[in-house]
Design an enzyme around this catalytic site. Structure first.
Site, PDB file in Angstrom:
ATOM      1  N   SER A   1       1.045  -1.525  -0.062  1.00  0.00           N
ATOM      2  CA  SER A   1       0.138   0.272   0.575  1.00  0.00           C
ATOM      3  C   SER A   1       0.699   0.744  -0.264  1.00  0.00           C
ATOM      4  O   SER A   1       2.451   1.164   0.375  1.00  0.00           O
ATOM      5  CB  SER A   1      -0.787  -0.130   1.423  1.00  0.00           C
ATOM      6  OG  SER A   1       0.005   0.467   2.416  1.00  0.00           O
ATOM      7  N   ASP A   2       0.397   2.417  -0.250  1.00  0.00           N
ATOM      8  CA  ASP A   2       1.202   3.777   0.104  1.00  0.00           C
ATOM      9  C   ASP A   2       0.952   3.503   1.028  1.00  0.00           C
ATOM     10  O   ASP A   2       0.161   2.965   2.344  1.00  0.00           O
ATOM     11  CB  ASP A   2       0.479   4.986  -0.750  1.00  0.00           C
ATOM     12  CG  ASP A   2       1.221   5.737  -1.501  1.00  0.00           C
ATOM     13  OD1 ASP A   2       2.577   6.394  -0.077  1.00  0.00           O
ATOM     14  OD2 ASP A   2       1.513   6.964  -1.440  1.00  0.00           O
ATOM     15  N   ALA A   3       2.109   4.789   2.016  1.00  0.00           N
ATOM     16  CA  ALA A   3       1.912   4.886   3.190  1.00  0.00           C
ATOM     17  C   ALA A   3       0.941   5.091   3.725  1.00  0.00           C
ATOM     18  O   ALA A   3      -0.035   5.937   3.959  1.00  0.00           O
ATOM     19  CB  ALA A   3       3.111   6.472   3.487  1.00  0.00           C
TER      20      ALA A   3
ATOM     21  N   ALA B   1      -1.826   4.235   3.664  1.00  0.00           N
ATOM     22  CA  ALA B   1      -3.341   4.032   2.717  1.00  0.00           C
ATOM     23  C   ALA B   1      -4.164   3.422   3.471  1.00  0.00           C
ATOM     24  O   ALA B   1      -5.706   3.143   3.470  1.00  0.00           O
ATOM     25  CB  ALA B   1      -2.829   3.735   1.722  1.00  0.00           C
TER      26      ALA B   1
END
Ligand code: NOJ
Length: 783
Positions: free
Chosen positions: A309-311, A313
């Site tokens: 995932s992005d940070a 997210a």
């Protein structure tokens, strides 16, 4: 019967074929179907059968907690953002010992990496190594130009080499995974992160994506011990209003034809990982979006790597108004097949209980853990887990990489204007005034995501010019200061410190000093643009004006009557409506990296001839945004005799078109020949042109082929890039350049058919050196 024979016998509009396709769709895999339609869907598996066998053997020995630990990635630092939990190293090491961490990000100190890795390898029950990841976006110790600049080189080999060298430096520190390439198509320069991708075009974007994956990971025949990440999957670049993190609304047609091609290309090239984006795509957050992660990534692309995932997210799904709570967030991302939770710890907190409650099967957990273990085997981490921190090798490496970075920065710059041959400057120029807030700004030369390179190792424009023009008097004055009205939490943390603001008196004095310096010079080199933090994550703008008093400085220096060379240091196409009519020379330098200043000096002196081309359309003003060359025609096309404009106060044409860039030499592109004028659906033709260097300098030209389908089941863009080649020619030299136009260049996703199509039609071909090329021919395709 072979698959391609089916395509010849059964053209796409044929009713019977449609029925058959429908049947095939249901009964056969997408891969089979994609071969018929020529959709490039076959992914190269990033891992080998041996990696898989070893991962399966290990999985059998793992407890549920240990498996969930592999899905957990932690930041090794405190971020100034919600959700980040500060920890001290003791807590990290305990978690590693217990097998609760599969990966760290942001740790770049080789000694600490080795210390934690040793705990994993010796004290943790199953000795599973940690995978250390980092944003190696355009360099590590040595910064290369930012990705938009590299795209401006139109030289995929350069992009490949830059990422290979960057990963060598990262590997040296113990990093084995980069969160790059960022392959988001972006058509709105208000969005600061346009700097991280390859610009507006899916074809150029796909070429750059492929090249960067190869640079990081090598090829299946020649693999490298490093992982790439295709990010941000998908549609992050279409943020509404150019506001970072805002929702994207993208039709399936735009998604398939515009936003996904670079991802598809990167997966095909064997990218091992994909990062899911933050934002809502059509109101479903990308990090828990089954259409994106399952239908498209796993099924259509046949992706066999893992998704991070992005940070934060996953936890953000709650804030975004999608998940009920953290447990629900974990379940929704997990069920959408997102493998690794970056930073939010929702997986490690909730998955065990969710499994116990029967919310998913343990086989599903195994499926998400397996590719992470495969990646670790593939990298050789079980055998060779530690950073190799030998200083001597490092020093040698850096010297070599600096040379490559200088070449890369020079090849990326785009010459936008050069009236009466002001450039190149004579080396005998007596007095050179170097002015502007970005002319001697070390940290800002590096560009966004240069978190490990040292500003003190960087060559500024002023320093580069001093070193090059040794017989000239080269003096510097900043003239103005620039700042943001609303700073972000990343300023001074992930981007350089913002300068301490001058008092009004100081501002006036600095302006005066710069004007005096200009008066006393033979030529002014004026470096204007934006600070790194203005084009970073969280770096959106509502305007494309030159920030602060830059425009005033430019106009006042111009008024001195001295010849002015405007250097643009930014990735945003700033409003040049005044400059493009007054300033004799304009060179778009982007953020060139560690060797930025030397590269600029090479270009201004003529030791290197500019050859870059714009990877984005340059608007006249922010009101034209979004503006891109591959738009559809409408019933009042821009080039019709009447009703030529859609605005009553501004032309619809851009200031500089996509693909545009000048040289110190001149070229002709002529003699367009098509190998055939009529082909069948399955056929392909070759388009050949002759390129001649008609100037007096050895120089590069980027030959570009654009295609247009005149009619079909859906309207097609007025033209689309379908081939390009950067070539070097000596004065007077000629070269033939050939492009293939086959099925892959002609297929597209049709909203009318809700599917990929390859259609009979007539096609226009243009070849030239920008997207307004006029050298034209046409061919037809029949059933
Ligand atoms: C957030 C950014 O959106 C992403 O591009 C980056 O890789 C991660 N943070 C990790 O730094």
């Amino acid at each position: 019967m072979k698959l391609n024979q089916i395509a010849i016998v059964l053209p796409i509009n044929n009713k019977f074929r449609r029925k058959l396709l429908h049947h095939l769709k249901r009964s056969l895999s997408f891969l089979f179907l994609s071969q018929i339609l020529c959709i490039p869907a076959f992914a190269q598996s990033p891992f080998t059968p041996a990696d898989r066998d070893r991962a399966d053997t290990l999985l059998k020995q793992m407890t549920t907690d240990e498996k969930i630990g592999q899905l957990n990635q932690l930041f090794y630092l405190t971020l100034p953002v919600g959700g980040a939990k500060p920890r001290d190293p003791v807590i990290y090491q305990d978690l590693v010992r217990q097998g609760k961490i599969g990966s760290f990000l942001f740790l770049t100190d080789a000694k600490e990496i080795n210390r934690l890795q040793k705990i994993a390898m010796t004290e943790q029950r199953l000795h599973i190594p940690i995978l250390f990841g980092f944003d190696v976006i355009h360099g590590f110790d040595t910064e290369f130009p930012v990705p938009l600049a590299t795209a401006a080189s139109w030289d995929p080999a350069l992009a490949e080499e830059a990422q290979r060298l960057a990963s060598e430096e990262a590997i040296h520190a113990g990093i084995r995974w980069s969160f790059a390439p960022m392959v988001d198509i972006a058509r709105d320069p208000r969005w600061g992160r346009i700097s991280e991708g390859a610009g507006e075009d899916p074809y150029l974007g796909a070429a750059m994506a492929r090249a960067q994956v190869r640079g990081f990971q090598g090829t299946p025949q020649n693999p490298r011990p490093f992982l790439a990440t295709m990010k941000h999957f998908a549609g992050y670049g279409a943020a509404e209003g150019g506001r970072d993190y805002d929702a994207s609304y993208i039709s399936e047609e735009q998604l398939q034809n515009v936003y996904l091609p670079p991802f598809r290309a990167g997966v095909q090239a064997g990218a091992a990982t994909v990062m899911s984006a933050y934002m809502d795509l059509n109101n479903v957050p990308a990090s828990a979006n089954p259409h994106l992660l399952q239908d498209i990534l796993r099924k259509q692309f046949d992706f066999k790597g893992f998704v991070v995932s992005d940070a934060f997210a996953v936890a953000s799904l709650v804030t975004q108004g999608f998940a009920k709570d953290r447990e629900d967030a974990a379940l929704r991302s997990f069920s959408a097949t997102l493998n690794m939770d970056m930073g939010s710890e929702t997986y490690v907190e909730n998955l065990k209980a969710l499994l116990d409650k029967g919310q998913f099967a343990s086989a599903q957990l195994d499926d998400l853990v397996r590719p992470i273990l495969e990646a670790k085997y593939h990298l050789g981490l079980f055998e060779n887990p530690y950073a190799d921190a030998t200083d001597q090798t490092h020093a040698e490496m850096l010297a070599k990489h600096r040379r490559a970075a200088r070449t890369a920065a020079a090849r990326s710059a785009v010459l936008l204007r050069n009236e009466s041959g002001l450039l190149p400057l004579s080396k005998a120029t007596k007095r050179i005034a170097v002015i502007g807030p970005l002319a001697d700004a070390k940290a800002d030369m590096l560009g966004p995501w240069s978190l490990t390179a040292k500003p003190e190792d960087t060559v500024t424009i002023f320093e580069g010019l001093r070193a090059k023009f040794t017989n000239s008097q080269v003096e510097y004055a900043p003239g103005v200061q620039i700042s943001k009205k609303h700073p972000s939490s990343f300023d001074g943390f992930l981007t350089p410190d913002l300068p301490k603001p001058w008092s009004p008196e100081e501002s006036d004095a600095q302006m005066k000093r710069a004007l005096q310096l200009a008066e006393n010079s033979d030529v002014v080199i004026l470096a204007l643009g934006e600070l790194t933090g203005m084009v970073f994550e969280y770096g959106s703008r509502s305007s494309l004006d030159m920030p602060g008093r830059e425009q005033e400085l430019l106009e006042r220096i111009y008024a001195t009557g001295k010849p002015v060379v405007l250097l643009l240091v930014t990735t945003r196409p700033l409003d040049l409506s005044w400059a493009s009519e007054h300033v004799p020379a304009i060179l778009d330098c982007y953020y060139g990296g560690t060797e930025a200043g030397n590269a600029v000096a090479d270009l201004l002196s003529g030791d290197v001839v500019p050859g870059g081309k714009l990877p984005i359309t340059w608007p006249r003003s922010v009101g034209q945004v979004p503006i891109y060359y591959a738009h559809t025609a409408s019933h009042k096309p821009y080039d019709s005799e009447k009703f030529t404009s859609r605005y009553w106060d501004l032309a619809t044409s851009p200031l500089y078109p996509f693909g545009y860039g000048l040289s110190y030499s001149t070229f002709t592109i002529s003699d367009l020949r098509l190998s055939e004028k009529a082909i069948s659906l399955d056929g392909s033709i070759t388009a050949t042109v002759t390129v001649t260097n008609t100037g007096s300098k050895t120089a590069d030209e980027v030959v570009q082929l654009y295609l247009h389908q005149r009619y079909g089941s859906a309207s097609r863009p007025v033209r689309e890039l379908k081939g390009f080649r950067r070539i070097t020619l000596q004065p007077g030299e000629k070269q033939q350049v050939a492009f293939t136009i086959g099925r892959e260049e002609r297929n597209y996703w049709s909203a009318a058919k809700n599917d990929w199509v390859l259609e009979p039609s007539e096609f226009d071909v243009w070849v030239g050196n920008n997207s307004t090329a006029t050298l034209h021919d046409a061919f037809s395709v029949s059933k």
